[in-house]
Structures are given as C-alpha cells and as structure tokens.
Design a protein around this motif. Structure first.
Motif: not given
Length: 254
Positions: A179-189
């Motif tokens: 979810l974090i990776y796909k969010s776009g508003y939290i860094p993918r790293v």
C-alpha cells in the motif's frame, strides 16, 4: 450572511479538512509508533533481560519475587501501553492508506488487530507467574521445584504466545508495504523496506515456532528495525503529501 455565502463556506471547510486531516493522522501515527517502540523495549527486552536467567528457574523465580514491581509495571503495564496504542495505530493506518485500496487497507488492519488480541490474552501467562510466586494459596500448594518449573512453563508460554501473535503481523507488514509503495503520497522506498521487513518477520516466526535452538540472525533484525524506525520518523517529520492523498481519496470515492 446570505444562503450562498453559507453554502460557499460549507464547501471550503471540508476541503480544508481534507488537506490537513491526513497530515494530522500521520503525525499521531508516528507518535504512537514511538510510544509502542519505547514501551516494547521495556516490556520485551529490558524486563526479561533483567529478571529472566536462561536455564536457571530458581534464579528467575527469585528475581521476579524480589522485583515484583518491575515485573508488574515494566512487564505487564508497559505491554498494556503497547496493546492500547496498537489498536489506535491500526485504525489510523487504515484511514491513512484507505485511498489506495479500501479492501487492502482493511486486509492490513485485521491481522494487526488479531496480533494485538493474541498478545492481550498472552499476558495471562505473566499473571499466572505472579499468582504462583505471590499468592499464598498457590505458594503453599507447590514445593519450590514445582513452583519454579511452573514459572518457567508460563514464561516459555508467554514467549511462544508472543511469537504466534507476530506470525499474524506478517500479512499486515506485506500488505502495508504494498500500500505504501502504491500510494504516491508516501515514499516508495518505505514500502520496499516494509516488504523486506515482512520477509524478516516470516523468517523469524518460522525459526521461533518451528525450529529448535533458533536465534534471530542479525540481518533479519536489521531489516525489521530499519522499516519500523524509518516509517514512523517519516510520518513525524514529513507526514504525507496531502494533495496526492486528497487526489487518491477523490478517485476512490468516485
């Protein structure tokens, strides 16, 4: 004030809330992460390392009896702080990541709540230890060897009960990373770090529950700690990209 003015104000207020709400949620989530970390260090590392002597049931029982206050407040009290904070944090993470996928955000939340429930029930083992060592009706019922053996049994049960709870966290961590990776508003790293941490939790859970004489490898501890430290620090310092969060929320709602 005219009807049109009132209507205009009612439109602007939700818009302002939408921009600030995710940032507030992120800050509170970051604080709760740190509270959990500090309380968990006390409950899961400091207290056991201070009171529990490996392979020495007599010394362990003696230490707990002599430091009952530490066992109660450091072992049980600090764990209650962790559990209550986990409930609130789980809800906040669900709200924070719901714009990416409401279904997956729910999938991430449920196993973390299951873990919290298991850990709450698991605390009974610590209360059993206290009853065996401090309640006269139990101390009179067992001789010293029996009492110490039962104390060791309940401490071991607490150890494995905690590991069973963490096994449910594996699913949460993997989905959270996605979810974090796909969010776009939290860094993918940060999402990548959680996916690696999920692998670490998986290795650790299999090792503790299924293997004998298992010790957590340093690389596994490093992967888990990196994600669990980097994410809350980011939430506290940077929060989330509120404009992108609002855009994703609008897409989900439409």
């Amino acid at each position: 004030m005219t009807v049109n003015t009132i209507a205009s104000e009612s439109v602007r207020i939700p818009a302002r809330t939408a921009r600030t709400s995710p940032l507030t949620i992120a800050r509170i989530a970051g604080i709760l992460y740190l509270v959990i970390t500090i309380a968990a260090i006390v409950a899961h590392f400091y207290v056991p390392s201070t009171l529990i002597v490996p392979d020495d049931a007599a010394a362990t029982a003696s230490n707990i009896t002599a430091s009952e206050t530490l066992f109660r407040f450091g072992g049980i009290g600090a764990e209650f702080v962790v559990l209550l904070s986990e409930i609130v944090l789980t809800v906040l993470l669900y709200v924070l990541l719901k714009p990416v996928s409401r279904t997956l955000s729910l999938v991430a939340a449920v196993p973390r709540l299951i873990m919290t429930t298991i850990h709450g029930i698991n605390l009974l083992n610590y209360f059993f230890v206290l009853l065996l060592l401090t309640d006269s009706s139990y101390t009179a019922a067992f001789d010293a060897d029996q009492q110490q053996a039962l104390v060791s049994l309940f401490l071991d049960a607490h150890h494995y009960g905690f590991a069973i709870g963490i096994a449910f966290l594996i699913l949460h961590v993997f989905v959270l990373g996605y979810l974090i990776y796909k969010s776009g508003y939290i860094p993918r790293v940060l999402g990548i770090l959680f996916l690696l941490a999920g692998l670490g939790y998986l290795i650790d859970s299999v090792g503790i529950l299924l293997l004998t004489n298992y010790e957590t490898p340093g690389i596994v501890a490093f992967l888990i700690a990196t994600a669990e430290i980097a994410f809350p620090l980011w939430l506290l310092v940077k929060g989330v990209d509120t404009e992108r969060w609002a855009a994703r929320a609008a897409e989900t709602a439409s």
